[in-house]
Each structure stands twice: as C-alpha cells, then as structure tokens.
Scaffold this active site. Sequence first.
Site, mmCIF file in Angstrom:
data_model
loop_
_atom_site.group_PDB
_atom_site.id
_atom_site.type_symbol
_atom_site.label_atom_id
_atom_site.label_comp_id
_atom_site.label_asym_id
_atom_site.label_seq_id
_atom_site.Cartn_x
_atom_site.Cartn_y
_atom_site.Cartn_z
ATOM 1 N N GLU A 79 35.581 -20.522 61.296
ATOM 2 C CA GLU A 79 35.142 -21.389 62.641
ATOM 3 C C GLU A 79 34.585 -22.732 62.078
ATOM 4 O OE1 GLU A 79 32.457 -18.117 63.683
ATOM 5 O OE2 GLU A 79 30.545 -19.359 63.301
ATOM 6 N N HIS B 239 21.955 -36.082 61.824
ATOM 7 C CA HIS B 239 22.524 -37.287 61.153
ATOM 8 C C HIS B 239 22.642 -37.080 59.822
ATOM 9 C CE1 HIS B 239 21.617 -41.949 60.835
ATOM 10 N NE2 HIS B 239 22.753 -41.616 60.428
#
Lengths: 293, 376
Positions: free
Chosen positions: A208, A246
């Site tokens: 996935e 991030h």
Amino acid sequence: MILLDKNTKVVVQGATGKMGGAHTKRMIEYGTKIVAGVTPGKGGTQVHGLPVYDSVKEAVEKTGATCSVIFVPPYGSLDAGFEAVDAGIELIVLITEGIPPQDTAKLVAHVKANNVKMVGPNCPGVITPGESLVGILPGSIFKPGKTGMVSRSGTLTYEIALALTEAGIGQSTCVGIGGDPVKGTGYQEPLQMFSDDPNTEVIVMIGEIGGTAEEEAAEFIKKNVKKPVIGFIAGVTAPPGKRMGHAGAIISGGKGTAESKMKSFEANGIKVAMTPKEVAKLVGESLKTPVKA
Amino acid sequence: MNLYEYEAKQLFAEGGIPVPPSARITKPEDLAKVHLGWPVILKCQVMSGGRGKAGGIQKVKTLEEGKEVAKKLLAMTIKDSKTESLLVEPIVNFKKEIYLAVTIDRERGCPIFIAAADGGMEIESNPNVQTVAITYPFHPYQGRALAHQLGLKGAVFAKVADIAAKLYLLFEKYDLDLAEINPLFVTEGDDVIAGDGKITINDDAMGRQKKFDGWQDKHLVDLPVRERRSKKEGLNLVELDGNIGIICNGAGLTMATMDMVKKFGGNPGNFLDAGGGSDQEKTLTAIEIVHDNPNCDVILLNILGGITACDEVAAALVEFMKRHPNRKMIVRLRGNNQDKAEKMLAESGLKLYPDIEDAVKAAVEAAKTKQPVGAR
C-alpha cells in the site's frame, strides 16, 4: 511453508484478556499447537484447558515453546516483547495495534540484536493453512496450497486469500507483516524464505502507499527471487500529503505513491493485479499446473 | 497532534534549547504590554506551512504600526488554518541558518537526526542533507556525530551537538513523531538559537502523555468537521470529492475498495476505516458520519469479517435504515454470522452482496442512475 508448521509450540501472552482469550480459543480450534498462556499474576490457573504461567521464561521451561503471540495492550507491548526475547523465544508475533513507534523501534533493536524473528506489530499474524494459525486471521478463508503471501494489510489479505481460495488456489503460508511504519519483519525476509521453500511456487506481495518498502522489495525480488511474484498495491486513489511530516518527506524522496510502487514492480518483472480477483487470475496462470480463475 | 510554534518553543525551552525572548498576543492592543524593544517580528500562529510566503510573518518598527499589522495578521487564515494568536519576537541577527530535526526513519526502523548546514529551504531535495541513525540507549556523542557530519567547528560545533542531543531527549520523553528546528540560527556572536519549531506528538502515545491531556480539541481545529468528529470516535476518515461514500474494516481493504470504485467508473467520496472488531455502536457512528456528507449519493459498506461479526454490522444497518429510510446503501458483508446478517438486512429492504466486485459495481451504478431507495 515458512515460519510455522503443525509442530510449532506457541505461548499466548495476554491469553486471559478479552481479545487474547477469544483468539486463543480460535487458534486451538484451528489446530495450532498452543501450549500455554502467560499472564503475570495468574500463574497456576487455566485458560481454555491450557496452563497459565506468570512469566514467558517459566512457560518456555515447562513447555518448550519457541513462538509467542502477543495480545497485550499497546503500552505493555514493549515490556512483553523484551520478556519474550529474553526468555529465548525464536519467533514473536505481535498483534497489538496502537503501539507508539518509539516503543516498537526499541523492541526491534532488541529483537535484531538477539537474532529473534518478530512479525508485527499491528498485524493479523501468520497462517500455514491446515497446520498452524498464529494471530487473528479467519482460518476458514484459507486452504493449503502452493502460493505464498506477504502483506502489510489485514483485511485486504483476507480478501485476496478469499479470491485465491474461491478460485481453487491454496496457500503455503500467509504472513501479515503489519501496517505500522516501524516493524519487526519487512517484505524481504519472507520473500527470501518463500523463494527457498520447496512447497511455494508463486508469491503474492500486497502493498500500500507510504514509504519505499515495496520499491526496495521489488529490486530485491529481481536479484534474489527466482519464482513468479504477483503484486497488488492499494491506494491508487488516496490523496497525497495526508499525515506526511516535513522530515518524513525527505526520506521518501518523492517515492511512496501507488504509481511509483506499481512502476517499480513492473520494472522488476513483477506482474501487477488491479483487483483481488485479478490476483487469483495471475497466480492461476503462473502455477506449474495452471488454474483458471 | 501538531503543536503551534509557541508551544514547540516552550518545550524547547523546557528541554534547555535556546529560544529567542518572546510574547504571545491575541489582541492588537496587547502589543502595548510587550517590552522587547523595536523593531519586532509578528508571527501568525497557524498549523499550516508556507506561513512566510503567505505574508504571515511581518516586521514592525513602532507600536502604532505594530497594532495595525497585528489586526490584519490576527484575521488571517493561511491554507485553511486560522491564526490562533501572534508570537512577538525581537529580530535575530544571524550569519547562518541550519535545519535540524529528529524523526522516525521507517525504512531503517529507528529514530534519526536529519540536518542541513545550509538551512531548510527545499530540504526534500537538498543534496547537503545529513542523517545519523540513533541507536539505543542514546548518548550525547550521537549529537556530536551529527555536528561533525555537518562540518561544524569550535563553539558552534559544541552548541549544535548539545541542541541535537537535547532535541532527541524531548523527542523520546514526549513520544514525538517529529521535532524540527527550522531555522536554527547561528548569530554573529556564535550563539545558536531556535528560530522556529515544529512538533508532532504521536497520536497513539496521547494516552500516556499526560502533559497534553485535553489539548486535542484546540489542536484539531484545522481538520474538516467530519474528520475531526471521526478522530474523536476512533475512526479514520479522509474526505475526497466523489459521491460514493465508503466504509470498510481495515485500511488496506478501504483503499482497495476506493480503487475498485474508481476502476469501475465511480468516484470515491471518502476513505473511512472503521477498524477491526468494530461493534454495533461504532459501525452506526461510522455510517452516520458518511451519511452527513452532502456530496455523498450512495454509501458502500464493505466488511470482510475476521474479528468483526456480520450480525453486529447488520444490527447497525437496520437501525440506520430506520432513521434514514431514503438513503441509498450497498452492503457487502462476508464472514462470521453472515447468514444471520442476511436475514436481518432483508427485513430492512437491503440486499446483501457477498462478492466485492458485484457490490462495487452496484454502488457505481446506483451513483449514476439516481434510482430510488434500496438499490436492489
């Protein structure tokens, strides 16, 4: 078959809990050689006709168990896992969902340092159909055969196993490695084991979105696996950017989409199926005695 | 859970990481009570990134100018994130900006330092990025290994190594997924100060991180209303722009079901993973949440029971159809007590599809034709 057979002796950590108890019963009914339960403070009692011990060490000494399946709550799993490793368990199947990843990272480091195998966390477990089921997989969906499966997903694995079984295709062993970002076993170890296993002819790899484990496994397959591999990736329609930090993006370096994984599969000789039924079709065509699905 | 910059800096200060002096204001007139000298920087406290580019950071020279700018900034919404307050800080004169973060590296299965000696701009593609895998138990030399890799020397080497070690200790203590200082300023006098901070607390650890008890309400404000509601109920919802609502058990199966809807010509309206072992009440909540999405024309419920019992799901469906008899609903149920479930559903006028492809095709068809209830 890999990891488990009918002789594998299994202890259940958390066998007296609600979930652990229910699944202990189901595993026994399936035919798994469950030899003991472990619940600190309940030593000397019984669960589903099995002795309960206070520690894994005692259970191993008394029963010769080599495998432990863990059903303890998330914040107790690090402790339970360390206990299993230090008691000499060779294979840990950690079912628990919701373990903070830093706990898992600490456990994985300890497992590796002691050459123990660990499947999970947040996984459905392992099944060698007709021999042994360790975990929470629904046994009735599986049947013995020559297709090995390795997957990050639980219910999607059941769906694909169901499609295989309904097409008359049995499985050698199915390994649910779990959906957490940090885990004990990735794709490569089961892939290598299936590659070496004389009872496995075809391998199904279910992935996935997120991370780059599938891409790395695809390259590993090209180099090391000499059997046909059928790939399935979930999440083509998943939107990008959800829950991606991030600093996380930097490691993936733009990888992690379903497209990237499928491309990587195709580039490395892995046939990609788009639906569970297509998995069965492609597996059927790849078996030495083809099965029309 | 993500923290605001001012909260991240409070944690940094607690951990011994130098931060600039600051004040936080929620009204423009409160700026009069701030005594940091002039000029100062006003920074919108929002959850979203790209704040600077959007104009959410402004330098002001006087109190008068500051009040006017503060009024505008407090009214700003940046990428769907409403300004919660303003952080007021003096200007830091720096000669260098460093990027420093601790996170979990999923491929290596351990925490890592990530840093760049030339700052956090385009960090994803910066070729100068350095990483150090953190081993257990942690010792401060691992921070020095990072500072060395960054090519730092002297006082700055020692200070950055110390900050990296302290950042890791916070990361471990508070079960963080991400602890990021971007930028980490190096001043003309070789002081090293955290200019901005981003902290993500691991959601699974919230139950044992008592410091953050009750913080969730304030920090989930930027999620769409139904996603927030789901999170509180322990369900995992992501809304999309299609008109077929999707509820499944298990993340992989939910994604695969969305993909099949797309493949057979439909458009998924959401991802909702009801989890394994969902009981009647939780299933009902899940269906209600998807039902409340005005874009949703059809609901496709796909449950493959391993842990989940089909009759529990069916009971939820029966109750739901009593409340909303006009809802178009396609149900695929497979697993424990399937026969019992089928009988229960028949009484509510719902057909049970045992096959996943048949169910997906029926949902796609129902979404196209706008046919009436029941979707037989």
